[in-house]
Motif scaffolding. Sequence first.
Motif, PDB file in Angstrom:
ATOM      1  N   PRO A 177     -27.350 -32.331-101.096  1.00 47.57           N
ATOM      2  CA  PRO A 177     -26.654 -31.048-101.290  1.00 47.57           C
ATOM      3  C   PRO A 177     -26.103 -30.466 -99.997  1.00 47.57           C
ATOM      4  O   PRO A 177     -25.285 -29.547-100.041  1.00 47.57           O
ATOM      5  CB  PRO A 177     -27.745 -30.154-101.883  1.00 47.57           C
ATOM      6  N   TYR A 178     -26.559 -30.978 -98.843  1.00 52.06           N
ATOM      7  CA  TYR A 178     -26.042 -30.506 -97.557  1.00 52.06           C
ATOM      8  C   TYR A 178     -25.570 -31.703 -96.730  1.00 52.06           C
ATOM      9  O   TYR A 178     -26.085 -31.986 -95.656  1.00 52.06           O
ATOM     10  CB  TYR A 178     -27.107 -29.702 -96.806  1.00 52.06           C
ATOM     11  N   TYR A 179     -24.572 -32.384 -97.271  1.00 50.96           N
ATOM     12  CA  TYR A 179     -23.973 -33.507 -96.552  1.00 50.96           C
ATOM     13  C   TYR A 179     -23.370 -33.009 -95.238  1.00 50.96           C
ATOM     14  O   TYR A 179     -23.386 -33.712 -94.223  1.00 50.96           O
ATOM     15  CB  TYR A 179     -22.917 -34.157 -97.440  1.00 50.96           C
ATOM     16  N   THR A 180     -22.832 -31.803 -95.250  1.00 51.65           N
ATOM     17  CA  THR A 180     -22.411 -31.130 -94.023  1.00 51.65           C
ATOM     18  C   THR A 180     -23.171 -29.819 -93.917  1.00 51.65           C
ATOM     19  O   THR A 180     -23.692 -29.295 -94.911  1.00 51.65           O
ATOM     20  CB  THR A 180     -20.896 -30.845 -94.014  1.00 51.65           C
ATOM     21  N   VAL A 181     -23.233 -29.275 -92.708  1.00 51.54           N
ATOM     22  CA  VAL A 181     -24.042 -28.078 -92.490  1.00 51.54           C
ATOM     23  C   VAL A 181     -23.501 -26.864 -93.232  1.00 51.54           C
ATOM     24  O   VAL A 181     -24.225 -25.891 -93.459  1.00 51.54           O
ATOM     25  CB  VAL A 181     -24.152 -27.760 -90.984  1.00 51.54           C
ATOM     26  N   ASP A 182     -22.212 -26.887 -93.587  1.00 52.58           N
ATOM     27  CA  ASP A 182     -21.640 -25.735 -94.283  1.00 52.58           C
ATOM     28  C   ASP A 182     -21.724 -25.868 -95.796  1.00 52.58           C
ATOM     29  O   ASP A 182     -21.069 -25.134 -96.530  1.00 52.58           O
ATOM     30  CB  ASP A 182     -20.185 -25.492 -93.854  1.00 52.58           C
ATOM     31  N   GLY A 183     -22.525 -26.816 -96.288  1.00 54.06           N
ATOM     32  CA  GLY A 183     -22.830 -26.850 -97.716  1.00 54.06           C
ATOM     33  C   GLY A 183     -21.997 -27.779 -98.554  1.00 54.06           C
ATOM     34  O   GLY A 183     -22.084 -27.731 -99.786  1.00 54.06           O
ATOM     35  N   VAL A 184     -21.193 -28.654 -97.934  1.00 52.92           N
ATOM     36  CA  VAL A 184     -20.473 -29.667 -98.705  1.00 52.92           C
ATOM     37  C   VAL A 184     -21.477 -30.745 -99.129  1.00 52.92           C
ATOM     38  O   VAL A 184     -22.241 -31.258 -98.310  1.00 52.92           O
ATOM     39  CB  VAL A 184     -19.335 -30.306 -97.887  1.00 52.92           C
ATOM     40  N   SER A 185     -21.494 -31.064-100.421  1.00 53.55           N
ATOM     41  CA  SER A 185     -22.453 -32.034-100.944  1.00 53.55           C
ATOM     42  C   SER A 185     -21.776 -33.368-101.191  1.00 53.55           C
ATOM     43  O   SER A 185     -20.551 -33.465-101.338  1.00 53.55           O
ATOM     44  CB  SER A 185     -23.068 -31.524-102.249  1.00 53.55           C
ATOM     45  N   ARG A 186     -22.602 -34.431-101.223  1.00 55.22           N
ATOM     46  CA  ARG A 186     -22.090 -35.751-101.548  1.00 55.22           C
ATOM     47  C   ARG A 186     -23.136 -36.508-102.355  1.00 55.22           C
ATOM     48  O   ARG A 186     -24.335 -36.430-102.059  1.00 55.22           O
ATOM     49  CB  ARG A 186     -21.773 -36.550-100.285  1.00 55.22           C
ATOM     50  N   GLY A 187     -22.690 -37.206-103.377  1.00 61.64           N
ATOM     51  CA  GLY A 187     -23.591 -38.024-104.167  1.00 61.64           C
ATOM     52  C   GLY A 187     -22.919 -39.312-104.578  1.00 61.64           C
ATOM     53  O   GLY A 187     -21.687 -39.376-104.707  1.00 61.64           O
ATOM     54  N   PHE A 188     -23.708 -40.358-104.725  1.00 61.86           N
ATOM     55  CA  PHE A 188     -23.152 -41.605-105.252  1.00 61.86           C
ATOM     56  C   PHE A 188     -24.149 -42.225-106.210  1.00 61.86           C
ATOM     57  O   PHE A 188     -25.358 -41.929-106.176  1.00 61.86           O
ATOM     58  CB  PHE A 188     -22.767 -42.570-104.136  1.00 61.86           C
ATOM     59  N   ASP A 189     -23.620 -43.076-107.076  1.00 60.35           N
ATOM     60  CA  ASP A 189     -24.431 -43.622-108.158  1.00 60.35           C
ATOM     61  C   ASP A 189     -23.918 -45.011-108.499  1.00 60.35           C
ATOM     62  O   ASP A 189     -22.702 -45.216-108.630  1.00 60.35           O
ATOM     63  CB  ASP A 189     -24.328 -42.692-109.377  1.00 60.35           C
ATOM     64  N   VAL A 190     -24.823 -45.985-108.587  1.00 64.51           N
ATOM     65  CA  VAL A 190     -24.477 -47.321-109.085  1.00 64.51           C
ATOM     66  C   VAL A 190     -25.451 -47.668-110.199  1.00 64.51           C
ATOM     67  O   VAL A 190     -26.624 -47.283-110.145  1.00 64.51           O
ATOM     68  CB  VAL A 190     -24.535 -48.372-107.955  1.00 64.51           C
ATOM     69  N   PHE A 191     -24.984 -48.389-111.209  1.00 66.68           N
ATOM     70  CA  PHE A 191     -25.835 -48.616-112.362  1.00 66.68           C
ATOM     71  C   PHE A 191     -25.403 -49.857-113.139  1.00 66.68           C
ATOM     72  O   PHE A 191     -24.266 -50.335-113.036  1.00 66.68           O
ATOM     73  CB  PHE A 191     -25.789 -47.406-113.302  1.00 66.68           C
TER      74      PHE A 191
END
Length: 772
Positions: A476-490
Amino acid sequence: MKRYLLSLLFGCTALPYVCLADSFIVSDIRVDGLQRVSEGTVFNALPLTIGDEVNAQAITEATRGLFKTGYFQDIRLARDGNVLVITVVERPSISSIDIEGNKAIDTEKLLDGLKQEGLAPGEIYEQATLEAIRLQLERQYVAQGRYGAKIESEITPLPRNRVGIKINIKEGKVATIEHINIVGNNIYPNDDLLELFQLQPSGLFSFYTDDNKYSREKLSGDLERLRSYYLDRGYINFNITSTQVSISPDKEEVYITVNIHEGEKYTIRDVKLAGDIKVPEPEMRKLIVVKQGDTFSRKAITKTEEFLARRLGNDGYTFANVNTIPQPHEEDNSVSVTFFVDPGKRVYVRRVNFIGNTKTEDEVLRREMRQMEGSWASTHKIEQSKTRLDRLGYFKEVNVETTPVAGTTDQIDVNYAVEEQASGSVSASVGFSQGSGLILGGNISQRNFLGTGNRVNLGLNTSKSRTLYRFGFYDPYYTVDGVSRGFDVFYRTTDYEEKDISNYSTDVWGGSVTFGYPLSETSNLSFGFGLDQTEVKTGTNTAKQIQEFIDEEGDKYLNYKFNIGWNQSTLNRGVLATRGYSQSLGLELALPGSDLQFYKVNYRGQLFKPLTDSLTLHLKTNLGYGDSIGSTSEMPFIEHYYAGGFGSVRGFKDNTLGPRAIRKDNTDDDPIGGNVLVEGTAEVIFPLPFIRDQRSIRSAVFLDAGNVFDTSCSSDENNCSNVDLGELRYSAGFGVTWITGLGPLTFSLAKALNADSDDETEVFQFALGQTF
């Protein structure tokens, strides 16, 4: 020959000192009769030493000093030549205290109360203290309405100058209220006023509510509510002139009479602000909820005081006081109201501290803070930070307190105390749901992985209808200003026949990456890209509609997907919220170059609104619409919406509502879903009785509504219609969710209210790992 001087307690007067014929100089001091008390204790309390002159005044001071120690019940002073002889009788010590007969008050609480009054094993026994305790216990039982309670004590002498104390309690019955009468009310009828009371005369459900059990504390609360009722409606001279509580001779029935004086109704003549306001007056005046011509209301006055103080607190005046000065005008029954503002000093935050986060790292909590160290203390930012911690969903409870820094007048520490709870949706290798059956596999599914605040899904899950290999990560804090990043493989295989859908299965592999960007404190924008490849395997008796789609589009599809969404949440908690709202709007689009081209638009919303201190209204909806675009002739059946079961319309089997596709042999039909989803729920959340800690459990009565529709029904479908709210299915029932160490455990009992002949119903439903 020895000469003894007897104490005046036994000869001269009622005062405990020696009758002296003449004074003498003390050559030695001897103490007789000591058992537990040391000679040093006696000499420390004795104002005489060897070489002092003994006279009547010295003897008086000596005996007073010894009695003040509390160790002795008798003291005698005598003279043997020039030796002062002190003979004492020690008070006995308490060996044990036994309490019998108490049920309404715990023994431990009674023993703690006795200890605070000096009655405990090892302490000195005093009859006067025991009598005072007996009267205090009787008063406690009277306060509970047990007027027949009796407290008796037995003192048993024991060897070595000790005693055993036994307290026998006969609690008696709680006196029940037979009648409550209000005298002097002309404006509001008795029935309206009695509805304000927590205490009520005995009724049909009194055995459960206990509202007919008299309690002095409850009566005080009822009288305060009565007073507030009048003061909030302009009767500033209202007064409770007297209250009589009488009891029947058998001490089992209580009669309450409340005498009141209502007075005249007053209105607001004018409203003023005074004092050192600090904040621009126009801003402050916007927060004043009482206006000229309004009926005087103490509730509105108090609310205005809170608003003004809070506004000052937002600018660092944490300890601001706002006092109301009302000036009545008897000639026209009006009141001039002045809000006097005393802001105090601007206060700064020295430190922000966290307590109780045994698993979650400090950094995870600190990045949610909006109140910074070194800046002035803002009431809004302190509360906003608490709310953000609540929304994480990692904690049962979050509390905050501000503590003044010792030695300063303008600094505080802000302390957040948290109580952690299980944060995995299914944090074990075993789960169960009626839709998928037994779920087995080694997996980690944690929203707060190793206390870092990151969400991780890893492992294998298998059930009768689905096998899933998956790895997902969300920061949820990929950057200090709150930009989030998520990835998923399945990789996922699904047998839809086992899920009560049509006779086909799919093999799907894919992955995606998603980013989120905060727009405000309560909203964010997300977007992402993904791809998946799907292979459809049909059975021997597949639905005609599915076979026709496969004949036209093939049975393998590689799709490139783009998604974008807007989310907003003001919920007070991340799990089992009780107030606030959340909503999300999302678009999923299959990009050019995909084997199947389509789009889906979804909206989800929910609202929690407190009805009373213990009841909360919960409303939620889930709406979806999808359709094909480009060369794809119709919405792909593998992207259809389904309804029924948990998270949808309880009381109906999972995924069974809506259109049903006819099989090849025309003998049966199976649910196939549709391209339009309409669902809604209304719940009243209430606390379960007899459970003290309600923070990890939720119970509710609910009314669900919903169905799936299709805007392009074919002749090979039954129960299919375009969007028609008259075709919504309804159910009502009761549900419970409990946050356990293995994740949420949820069950519901529901009754389908308007099931059609094609619908499949189910009264009892439960799942591990899913909330309602």
